[in-house]
Design an enzyme around this catalytic site. Sequence first.
Site, PDB file in Angstrom:
ATOM      1  N   GLY A   5      92.988  43.948  30.378  1.00  0.00           N
ATOM      2  CA  GLY A   5      92.209  42.745  29.892  1.00  0.00           C
ATOM      3  C   GLY A   5      93.058  41.868  29.212  1.00  0.00           C
ATOM      4  O   GLY A   5      93.998  42.118  28.260  1.00  0.00           O
ATOM      5  N   GLY A  28      91.241  37.664  24.700  1.00  0.00           N
ATOM      6  CA  GLY A  28      91.650  37.220  23.170  1.00  0.00           C
ATOM      7  C   GLY A  28      91.765  38.715  22.578  1.00  0.00           C
ATOM      8  O   GLY A  28      92.988  38.830  22.042  1.00  0.00           O
ATOM      9  N   ALA A  29      90.903  39.623  22.847  1.00  0.00           N
ATOM     10  CA  ALA A  29      91.029  40.942  22.350  1.00  0.00           C
ATOM     11  C   ALA A  29      92.337  41.647  22.895  1.00  0.00           C
ATOM     12  O   ALA A  29      93.160  42.180  22.189  1.00  0.00           O
ATOM     13  CB  ALA A  29      89.773  41.655  22.659  1.00  0.00           C
ATOM     14  N   GLY A  30      92.488  41.777  24.213  1.00  0.00           N
ATOM     15  CA  GLY A  30      93.657  42.307  24.846  1.00  0.00           C
ATOM     16  C   GLY A  30      94.966  41.868  24.494  1.00  0.00           C
ATOM     17  O   GLY A  30      95.876  42.458  24.132  1.00  0.00           O
ATOM     18  N   PHE A  70      77.169  26.939  11.355  1.00  0.00           N
ATOM     19  CA  PHE A  70      76.912  27.865  12.614  1.00  0.00           C
ATOM     20  C   PHE A  70      75.352  28.589  12.162  1.00  0.00           C
ATOM     21  O   PHE A  70      75.123  28.715  10.967  1.00  0.00           O
ATOM     22  CB  PHE A  70      77.899  28.684  13.039  1.00  0.00           C
ATOM     23  CG  PHE A  70      78.522  28.234  14.299  1.00  0.00           C
ATOM     24  CD1 PHE A  70      79.139  27.022  14.632  1.00  0.00           C
ATOM     25  CD2 PHE A  70      78.432  29.230  15.498  1.00  0.00           C
ATOM     26  CE1 PHE A  70      79.656  26.896  15.736  1.00  0.00           C
ATOM     27  CE2 PHE A  70      79.003  28.826  16.658  1.00  0.00           C
ATOM     28  CZ  PHE A  70      79.593  27.583  16.782  1.00  0.00           C
ATOM     29  N   GLN A  87      72.706  39.026  24.476  1.00  0.00           N
ATOM     30  CA  GLN A  87      72.225  37.791  23.844  1.00  0.00           C
ATOM     31  C   GLN A  87      71.860  36.769  24.885  1.00  0.00           C
ATOM     32  O   GLN A  87      72.981  36.307  25.605  1.00  0.00           O
ATOM     33  CB  GLN A  87      73.326  37.370  22.997  1.00  0.00           C
ATOM     34  CG  GLN A  87      73.095  36.087  22.075  1.00  0.00           C
ATOM     35  CD  GLN A  87      74.260  35.818  21.182  1.00  0.00           C
ATOM     36  OE1 GLN A  87      75.309  35.377  21.093  1.00  0.00           O
ATOM     37  NE2 GLN A  87      73.718  36.177  19.894  1.00  0.00           N
ATOM     38  N   HIS A 144      71.764  32.879  25.146  1.00  0.00           N
ATOM     39  CA  HIS A 144      72.317  31.676  24.297  1.00  0.00           C
ATOM     40  C   HIS A 144      71.569  30.519  24.509  1.00  0.00           C
ATOM     41  O   HIS A 144      70.899  30.634  25.642  1.00  0.00           O
ATOM     42  CB  HIS A 144      73.570  31.338  24.627  1.00  0.00           C
ATOM     43  CG  HIS A 144      74.407  30.350  23.706  1.00  0.00           C
ATOM     44  ND1 HIS A 144      73.932  29.009  23.431  1.00  0.00           N
ATOM     45  CD2 HIS A 144      75.480  30.395  22.604  1.00  0.00           C
ATOM     46  CE1 HIS A 144      74.586  28.628  22.370  1.00  0.00           C
ATOM     47  NE2 HIS A 144      75.619  29.287  21.984  1.00  0.00           N
ATOM     48  N   LEU A 202      77.938  26.738  29.157  1.00  0.00           N
ATOM     49  CA  LEU A 202      77.369  26.653  27.858  1.00  0.00           C
ATOM     50  C   LEU A 202      77.524  25.494  26.990  1.00  0.00           C
ATOM     51  O   LEU A 202      78.236  24.664  27.443  1.00  0.00           O
ATOM     52  CB  LEU A 202      78.332  27.747  27.027  1.00  0.00           C
ATOM     53  CG  LEU A 202      78.385  27.813  25.561  1.00  0.00           C
ATOM     54  CD1 LEU A 202      76.798  28.506  25.174  1.00  0.00           C
ATOM     55  CD2 LEU A 202      79.591  28.860  25.094  1.00  0.00           C
ATOM     56  N   THR A 255      77.864  24.455  23.032  1.00  0.00           N
ATOM     57  CA  THR A 255      78.209  25.111  21.605  1.00  0.00           C
ATOM     58  C   THR A 255      77.146  25.046  20.763  1.00  0.00           C
ATOM     59  O   THR A 255      76.303  23.878  20.980  1.00  0.00           O
ATOM     60  CB  THR A 255      79.458  24.982  21.186  1.00  0.00           C
ATOM     61  OG1 THR A 255      79.494  25.596  19.935  1.00  0.00           O
ATOM     62  CG2 THR A 255      79.496  23.415  20.909  1.00  0.00           C
ATOM     63  N   GLU A 256      76.901  26.161  20.159  1.00  0.00           N
ATOM     64  CA  GLU A 256      75.844  25.979  18.949  1.00  0.00           C
ATOM     65  C   GLU A 256      76.460  25.082  17.810  1.00  0.00           C
ATOM     66  O   GLU A 256      75.684  24.531  16.736  1.00  0.00           O
ATOM     67  CB  GLU A 256      76.088  27.468  18.286  1.00  0.00           C
ATOM     68  CG  GLU A 256      75.123  27.541  17.089  1.00  0.00           C
ATOM     69  CD  GLU A 256      74.874  29.197  16.775  1.00  0.00           C
ATOM     70  OE1 GLU A 256      74.576  30.031  17.650  1.00  0.00           O
ATOM     71  OE2 GLU A 256      74.879  29.574  15.492  1.00  0.00           O
ATOM     72  N   ARG A 309      70.578  33.503  16.827  1.00  0.00           N
ATOM     73  CA  ARG A 309      70.304  32.930  18.310  1.00  0.00           C
ATOM     74  C   ARG A 309      69.007  33.678  19.033  1.00  0.00           C
ATOM     75  O   ARG A 309      68.340  32.774  19.692  1.00  0.00           O
ATOM     76  CB  ARG A 309      71.670  33.426  19.162  1.00  0.00           C
ATOM     77  CG  ARG A 309      72.762  32.435  18.593  1.00  0.00           C
ATOM     78  CD  ARG A 309      73.981  32.800  19.471  1.00  0.00           C
ATOM     79  NE  ARG A 309      74.971  31.800  19.245  1.00  0.00           N
ATOM     80  CZ  ARG A 309      76.279  31.944  19.912  1.00  0.00           C
ATOM     81  NH1 ARG A 309      76.786  32.865  20.281  1.00  0.00           N
ATOM     82  NH2 ARG A 309      77.473  30.841  19.348  1.00  0.00           N
ATOM     83  N   HIS A 352      74.638  35.206  27.809  1.00  0.00           N
ATOM     84  CA  HIS A 352      75.881  34.832  26.969  1.00  0.00           C
ATOM     85  C   HIS A 352      76.580  35.839  26.616  1.00  0.00           C
ATOM     86  O   HIS A 352      77.752  35.927  26.964  1.00  0.00           O
ATOM     87  CB  HIS A 352      75.495  33.948  25.946  1.00  0.00           C
ATOM     88  CG  HIS A 352      76.575  33.369  25.314  1.00  0.00           C
ATOM     89  ND1 HIS A 352      77.416  32.628  25.838  1.00  0.00           N
ATOM     90  CD2 HIS A 352      76.793  33.480  23.870  1.00  0.00           C
ATOM     91  CE1 HIS A 352      78.541  32.289  25.119  1.00  0.00           C
ATOM     92  NE2 HIS A 352      78.232  32.624  23.905  1.00  0.00           N
ATOM     93  N   GLU A 395      84.726  42.310  23.314  1.00  0.00           N
ATOM     94  CA  GLU A 395      83.198  42.338  24.018  1.00  0.00           C
ATOM     95  C   GLU A 395      82.966  43.784  24.550  1.00  0.00           C
ATOM     96  O   GLU A 395      81.781  44.345  24.652  1.00  0.00           O
ATOM     97  CB  GLU A 395      82.905  41.308  24.852  1.00  0.00           C
ATOM     98  CG  GLU A 395      81.494  41.123  25.082  1.00  0.00           C
ATOM     99  CD  GLU A 395      81.010  39.768  26.006  1.00  0.00           C
ATOM    100  OE1 GLU A 395      81.874  38.856  25.958  1.00  0.00           O
ATOM    101  OE2 GLU A 395      79.967  39.707  26.354  1.00  0.00           O
ATOM    102  N   ARG A 441      74.448  39.167  17.900  1.00  0.00           N
ATOM    103  CA  ARG A 441      75.496  38.616  17.397  1.00  0.00           C
ATOM    104  C   ARG A 441      75.289  37.153  16.820  1.00  0.00           C
ATOM    105  O   ARG A 441      74.693  36.322  17.300  1.00  0.00           O
ATOM    106  CB  ARG A 441      76.538  38.496  18.429  1.00  0.00           C
ATOM    107  CG  ARG A 441      77.934  37.725  18.036  1.00  0.00           C
ATOM    108  CD  ARG A 441      79.127  38.105  19.117  1.00  0.00           C
ATOM    109  NE  ARG A 441      78.758  37.185  20.200  1.00  0.00           N
ATOM    110  CZ  ARG A 441      78.977  35.966  20.227  1.00  0.00           C
ATOM    111  NH1 ARG A 441      79.436  35.264  19.167  1.00  0.00           N
ATOM    112  NH2 ARG A 441      78.695  34.817  21.380  1.00  0.00           N
ATOM    113  N   SER A 467      82.279  36.446  17.730  1.00  0.00           N
ATOM    114  CA  SER A 467      82.853  36.923  18.765  1.00  0.00           C
ATOM    115  C   SER A 467      84.480  36.701  18.694  1.00  0.00           C
ATOM    116  O   SER A 467      85.201  37.773  18.837  1.00  0.00           O
ATOM    117  CB  SER A 467      82.252  36.715  19.984  1.00  0.00           C
ATOM    118  OG  SER A 467      82.562  35.250  20.155  1.00  0.00           O
ATOM    119  N   LEU A 468      84.743  35.662  18.437  1.00  0.00           N
ATOM    120  CA  LEU A 468      86.473  35.102  18.353  1.00  0.00           C
ATOM    121  C   LEU A 468      86.839  36.199  17.273  1.00  0.00           C
ATOM    122  O   LEU A 468      87.967  36.555  17.355  1.00  0.00           O
ATOM    123  CB  LEU A 468      86.563  33.811  18.125  1.00  0.00           C
ATOM    124  CG  LEU A 468      86.194  33.005  19.487  1.00  0.00           C
ATOM    125  CD1 LEU A 468      86.521  31.616  19.049  1.00  0.00           C
ATOM    126  CD2 LEU A 468      86.804  33.304  20.627  1.00  0.00           C
TER     127      LEU A 468
END
Lengths: 589, 116, 234
Positions: A15, A18-20, A121, A243, A245, A255, A257-258, A289, A356, A389, A400, A405-406
């Site tokens: 992956g 971002g996480a990977g 937020f 979730q 959204h 999407l 954004t919130e 949310r 979402h 995720e 969440r 998440s970021l």
Amino acid sequence: MTALRKLSFDAVVIGGGGAGMRASLQMAQSGFKTACLTKVFPTRSHTVSAQGGITCAIASADPNDDWRWHMYDTVKGSDYIGDQDAIEYMCSVGPEAVFELEHMGLPFSRFENGRIYQRPFGGQSKDFGHGGQAARTCAAADRTGHALLHTLFQNNVKHDTTFLNEWFAVDLVRNQDGVVVGVIAIEIETGEVVFVESKATVLATGGAGRIYASTTNAHINTGDGIGMALRAGYPMQDMEMWQFHPTGIYGAGTLVTEGCRGEGGYLINKDGERFMERYAPNAKDLAGRDVVARSMMTEILEGRGCGEQGDHVFLKLDHLGKDILHSRLPGITELSKTFAHVDPVSAPIPVVPTCHYMMGGLPTNIHGQAIMQVDGEDQVIPGLYACGEAACVSVHGANRLGGNSLLDLVVFGRAAGLFIEEQLQQGIEYRAASEDDVDRAMGRLNALDTNENGEDTATLKRELQNCMQNYFGVFRDGEFMKKGRDELTGLGERIANLSITDKSKAFNTARMEALELQNLFEVAESTAISADERTESRGAHSRRDFPVRDDATWLCHSLYDPTTKSLSKRGVNFTPKTVETFEPKERTY
Amino acid sequence: MVTNVLNYGRSGVHDWVMQRFSALVLAAYTLVMVGWLVLNGSDLTFSQWQGFMSQTWVRIFTLLAILSLAGHAWIGLWTVATDYLKKGAVRVAFLGAVAISLFVYVVWGISILWGF
Amino acid sequence: MLVSVYRYNPETDREPYMQNVDVSLPEGKDLMVLDVLNLIKEKDQSLSYRRSCREGVCGSDGMNMNGKNGLACITPVSEVVKNGKLVVRPLPGLPVVRDLVVDMAIFYKQYQRVKPYLQNSSPASGRERLQSPEERAKLDGLYECILCACCSTSCPSFWWNPEKFVGPAGLLQAYRFLADSRDEATDERLSELDDPFSVFRCRGIMNCVSVCPKGLNPTKAIGHIRDMLLSRAT
């Protein structure tokens, strides 16, 4: 069976989101032979679509901000089944991880004093809920995910990470001792199948929103890591927690954004009423949310929806003025024009709750080590890690908060990287995979390539998505879910038996989509069973037949076992290291 | 990294500046010549023309224009050649021919202006 | 609607060809080109193309539609269709891997060549580096690039010299870091661009500006780089 080509690494991250990429960056910096294996070019990963920001107590908007307040919000947001040790870790380490991103070059928006811009937020408060709305979400306009993903890619380039771009991971390879020793992967461009051997295999494969017909998720969010782990017999945690959204663009699912509501936008029903004032008198449109999504659905179901069908509500932004919209929410303005044919400067955007985010996933500890339970006791799965995720560490619990998440990605991507780095330094030894071990992992791919009379992917995928949408959406009901489970049982056999007509090698997307559908099914099935078995309403999991939270029975994680297709319970961590436990209480906004 | 053996200038900036400077000279020269012709053109005789051209400032200006033309053409044609002529040998032959032609034109121009 | 799609499978086709497909579109809905391709793929799974976010931010589905590069997912059919016909080809100027999938290696190589990451060797404080909103505003119109390659593959200079001319996408990134008040490598960056190809092959054709799906202006960024090179040389 001809022997496969083998590539060997110290660590392989599956992956390139971002996480990977945060994990691979950590390990590449330490000089270990690291590969980031990703089915799309890294900057095409779904992190790129994140808009509003990354929530973190960096004390910029409010110099007195405290990570403990953020922790309180997150625990409350999770409806008390987020693990408090993990949330504590995320919120306290967060500022360091965010400042690192800034040092890497992430182009955050700024306040006049030159510090990082933060916006309000949903679910954010000061002083443990007593100090009113906080502004804690660090943003780069409304393109924070894009800015973050590109910054991480750029820094991986800087540190010479090996990228296996456009490689598709098929299944995990385990040796005779049950250690995960790598994956089988297809190099998409040539179609060659390769055994990628590794001392540490990190699943950073993201979510699986494509199990639903209407989702904000990219086409690629097919839960490949979850599918691989489930097929290997590993458990999944809290898979009923999806979730929805509040603001997906009606009809398109993309999407909004919130951050729109953070900047002052609000939702209205067909009478022009700001209905969130009724459901959440204090936080209004910035409640959790799950709360906002349910309120919207209630408005729609009670006949106060907008449009001819009365099946959506409006997000009003025009009162913010052109300048704010163009400077703070330029991407939204663009998306709204493209997909809703509406310019938010002058008209409200039609929106509807849309799938979402997957709060559940492969259970891990804060080091990213995957966990299974043996006789009710946690046990680390040797060689396997997860973050982002795909993992359930669990910082989000049953719901969440926006912007978390970021933060989850960078904090736990980094944590997994740091931990694996340490393990590699100490030395990792295991027995190499035998030919039989590799053959076992090849089973699914071989079956797909030889199958002739199965159904095709497109039809089955649509049926699966509709089934999940109809029976496992925002509001759930035992009777409906039973029907859904029956449908899924039938679909399961058909999907296991699907076949492709195009068996060519070069860039065969038909083969990939078939393999992805099988992953989606694994995710859907675990979601359905977990949702049906959790007989209460908590966070995003809302049942008509069990409308209240039942802490006596369900103040715990659910753990889905794929080998028996049954659900068990796993304790929630209530013992943070440096702060007092946040005791469960009624959750109101 | 970049093969610019046959390049006229040392750098992209140098080329770019040369190209603009020579273009300005050529534009000014064109204006002067056209202007003079418009003013004297109705019944122009050869001796008038020779008289104009033999003034020192016109000779120097013309020489500058010829050199500018050569430089401008070299950079321009080198660019065109590196865009469109992908075979090394063809490009070298073409640029060789351009170089020789431009050299001949410059020498010829000088010989016309000052004679030898 | 008649859709003409570029097809090429290296294993079975000796050369590429255009395949005509009749697609029935749903009434009263203006589909995006990507939706049309998805409809075709439901019938013929062998059609290959890249796609991911389907909302114009990931940059996967850059392709050539009725002669103009763009992202299939945010291009409404009504915007490009001519005489009732939609013609879809891969991005021009790059080797075709299969159907609408091109080999983007050279494009990425040019991107990486400009060292697209912040360079700053001053020790960082325990917090963020400060940047005023005005300094940050200089990055607007630069950092939003999604690497879809629509610009570079519509640029004749990039077609002729893909190995040497950085191309609009790469140069936009080069300027994104030159313009960043936090970056300290301005001189090194400029030195690496000061040859007759990297920057100066831009002839101001401005195809890049006309096709950019994010509305960015690489030509303007290239102009800024040239100005920086000039003022550095004098």
